[in-house]
Write a protein that holds these residues in place. Structure first.
Motif, PDB file in Angstrom:
ATOM      1  N   GLY A   1       0.822  -1.208   0.000  1.00 22.02           N
ATOM      2  CA  GLY A   1       0.000   0.000   0.000  1.00 22.02           C
ATOM      3  C   GLY A   1       0.852   1.251   0.000  1.00 22.02           C
ATOM      4  O   GLY A   1       2.080   1.186   0.096  1.00 22.02           O
ATOM      5  N   PRO A   2       0.183   2.407  -0.109  1.00 24.72           N
ATOM      6  CA  PRO A   2       0.909   3.661  -0.308  1.00 24.72           C
ATOM      7  C   PRO A   2       1.707   4.093   0.921  1.00 24.72           C
ATOM      8  O   PRO A   2       1.304   3.834   2.053  1.00 24.72           O
ATOM      9  CB  PRO A   2      -0.209   4.672  -0.574  1.00 24.72           C
ATOM     10  N   CYS A   3       2.789   4.777   0.688  1.00 24.12           N
ATOM     11  CA  CYS A   3       3.580   5.350   1.784  1.00 24.12           C
ATOM     12  C   CYS A   3       2.944   6.671   2.196  1.00 24.12           C
ATOM     13  O   CYS A   3       1.994   7.150   1.571  1.00 24.12           O
ATOM     14  CB  CYS A   3       5.028   5.558   1.344  1.00 24.12           C
ATOM     15  N   GLY A   4       3.507   7.278   3.220  1.00 20.40           N
ATOM     16  CA  GLY A   4       2.965   8.544   3.710  1.00 20.40           C
ATOM     17  C   GLY A   4       3.236   9.712   2.773  1.00 20.40           C
ATOM     18  O   GLY A   4       2.724  10.805   2.988  1.00 20.40           O
ATOM     19  N   GLY A   5       4.013   9.472   1.744  1.00 22.18           N
ATOM     20  CA  GLY A   5       4.367  10.574   0.834  1.00 22.18           C
ATOM     21  C   GLY A   5       3.370  10.764  -0.293  1.00 22.18           C
ATOM     22  O   GLY A   5       3.452  11.734  -1.043  1.00 22.18           O
ATOM     23  N   THR A   6       2.427   9.860  -0.402  1.00 16.93           N
ATOM     24  CA  THR A   6       1.461   9.958  -1.501  1.00 16.93           C
ATOM     25  C   THR A   6       0.620  11.215  -1.331  1.00 16.93           C
ATOM     26  O   THR A   6       0.219  11.563  -0.227  1.00 16.93           O
ATOM     27  CB  THR A   6       0.597   8.676  -1.574  1.00 16.93           C
TER      28      THR A   6
END
Ligand code: SF4
Ligand code: SF4
Lengths: 214, 294
Positions: free
Chosen positions: A157-162
């Motif tokens: 799943g996406p990282c916090g930077g998305t």
């Protein structure tokens, strides 16, 4: 599928060919022609630049596909000019450089940097589709590869930077997991996104990678 | 000995954590000063792990300094710079030195930092790392081999309540819970109504949520964060409020906003605590707590 390249700075080519003043020049009629990095025009321009630097160009050829086995025969047709040279400057991707390196004892010097193997998405827009990981998970990621489409190659799943569907490293680029999410949602298969992906096996075929079919 | 942070969370205390950014270099004086200033005012102190991919003194070094001064450290551990072998080694070292808390992070991208040509590792992601911590606790390493002496951690993770789109973020949150995260420190939140909506979702899970509080230092910084920092939403009223602060008083205003946000979160029992990030201004954290009445 194309091998994407860019030209090396000319100074680097000169430095790599230091003391090797008689040069045979090779371009490629396939990928490097399309990317305008090693087609006939670029080879001729390179020939002129090398001559301006005081090098002797013993001959040149644009091979139809430098990475192909046919290259051996075509080099043979240019035997005389090749033999007169002290080095080969190759305006093809690194596969072409290595193909030529298999056949000739002379030093081969790449004039291009190979960027990635890309697939054309829309005219002129290429993206790296596959990192050849040896264990394809496209069946669980809506046909979008997180190893190449996600900057970090994440699986869960996406990282916090998305950010608003874009990637932390470049606001022009899509976040892989927004793409995967939207596609899975469309397909009614969001459950796949909830699935835990264990750590990947990065040694399916340890490097150097080889495969013998015969 | 169990983690004091875990004990505090389990006792239902409104938990306060903050963080220490280690120096770029070996001059540790300022870091020790910050630790000294904060260690008794908070339940635990995170130490950042080359935050924003900027090379610094290591997180584990900061954690050891906190231990030395009698504080409770949280080791921030990212997957950016270490493969699964090095991550486990770090966890073994941390545990052997008495560090009981770990925050499992993916890590920022390499190109945003100050070694932009370095290789980004990302052999594991944060969810896999959380799983791995739990596996080490069973006495088994990530390769399936038996350990001589296991570990035990209070393991946490992060979540971005303002991420857009939100659903992939919430799915990942659930995966982190399933992987064994016990607590979450969130990305900065400023809008309590929106945060309350996230909490409605998060409350379904048996985990503690510490709301992220990032100190606003000027209207410009508030606007910048709103426009450019992923997953941060600063309401226009707050930006205006910062802008209206008299010259030289913006930081004071930021402290006031942070303090009253914390007080409101606590009063409404919206979450289980806060994580205060006063990036490069660690020394004002006690003031923020004073405004919050804590
Ligand atoms: S998962 Fe990605 S890198 Fe691996 S084989 Fe499939 S497309 Fe290629
Ligand atoms: S923003 Fe998306 S694509 Fe970029 S690194 Fe993070 S998860 Fe990967």
């Amino acid at each position: 599928m194309k091998s994407l390249t860019k030209q090396k700075p000319f100074d680097e080519v000169i430095q790599l060919s230091d003391q090797l003043n008689r040069v045979f020049l090779i371009g490629c009629g396939t990928c490097a022609t399309m990317t305008k990095t090693g087609g006939i025009n670029e080879v001729q321009a390179m020939k002129k630049s090398l001559q301006d630097e005081g090098k002797l160009v013993t001959g040149w050829v644009v091979l139809p596909m430098a990475c192909d086995e046919m290259t051996a025969e075509l080099l043979n047709e240019n035997k005389k000019a090749v033999q007169d040279a002290q080095c080969i400057i190759v305006m093809a991707c690194a596969l072409g450089v290595q193909r030529i390196n298999l056949y000739l004892p002379l030093p081969v010097i790449p004039a291009l940097d190979t960027l990635f193997i890309g697939m054309e998405k829309s005219p002129g827009h290429f993206f790296e589709a596959c990192a050849q990981c040896g264990q394809c998970i496209l069946g669980e990621t809506a046909g979008i590869c997180p190893l190449t489409a996600c900057h970090k190659g994440l699986l869960n799943g996406p990282c916090g930077g998305t950010d608003k569907g874009k990637c932390e490293v470049d606001p022009e680029k899509d976040c892989a997991f927004t793409l995967i999410y939207e596609r899975l949602k469309e397909q009614g298969r969001l459950d796949l996104m909830r699935k835990y992906h264990p750590p990947k096996n990065y040694q399916v075929i340890p490097r150097p990678r080889e495969s013998r079919l015969l | 000995m169990v983690s004091k942070l875990k004990q505090a969370m389990e006792n239902g205390k409104f938990v306060i954590t903050s963080e220490i950014g280690p120096p770029k270099g070996t001059d540790l004086e300022k870091m020790y000063h910050h630790i000294d200033l904060l260690k008794d005012k908070v339940d635990a102190l995170n130490v950042t792990d080359h935050q924003s991919s900027v090379m610094r003194f290591p997180s584990i070094g900061g954690c050891l300094a906190i231990q030395e001064l009698g504080g409770e450290p949280v080791l921030q551990l990212t997957c950016r710079d270490r493969n699964r072998i090095a991550l486990q080694a770090e966890l073994l070292l941390a545990y052997s030195k008495g560090i009981k808390n770990v925050l499992c992070l993916t890590g920022d991208a390499v190109p945003v930092g100050d070694h932009s040509q370095a290789k980004g590792i990302f052999d594991l992601d944060s969810v896999q790392l959380l799983h791995g911590v739990r596996q080490l606790e069973e006495g088994i390493d990530f390769g399936g081999n038996k350990l001589e002496g296991a570990v035990q951690f209070c393991a946490g993770a992060t979540v971005t309540p303002e991420a857009e789109p939100i659903e992939p973020q919430l799915i990942k949150f659930e995966k982190k819970v399933a992987a064994g995260a016990e607590f979450f420190q969130t990305q900065a939140i400023y809008d309590l109504e929106r945060f309350a909506k996230f909490m409605e979702f998060a409350r379904q899970f048996p985990v503690k949520i510490l709301a992220g509080i990032v100190l606003l230092s000027s209207a410009k910084m508030a606007q910048f964060m709103n426009d450019h920092v992923p997953g941060i939403f600063v309401p226009q009223e707050l930006i205006d409020e910062m802008a209206a602060a008299p010259k030289g008083k913006a930081l004071k205003k930021g402290i006031e906003i942070a303090g009253r946000t914390i007080a409101a979160l606590k009063k409404e029992s919206l979450c289980d605590g806060v994580h205060i990030m006063a990036i490069n201004r660690e020394e004002v954290v006690p003031e923020i707590l004073a405004v919050a009445g804590l």
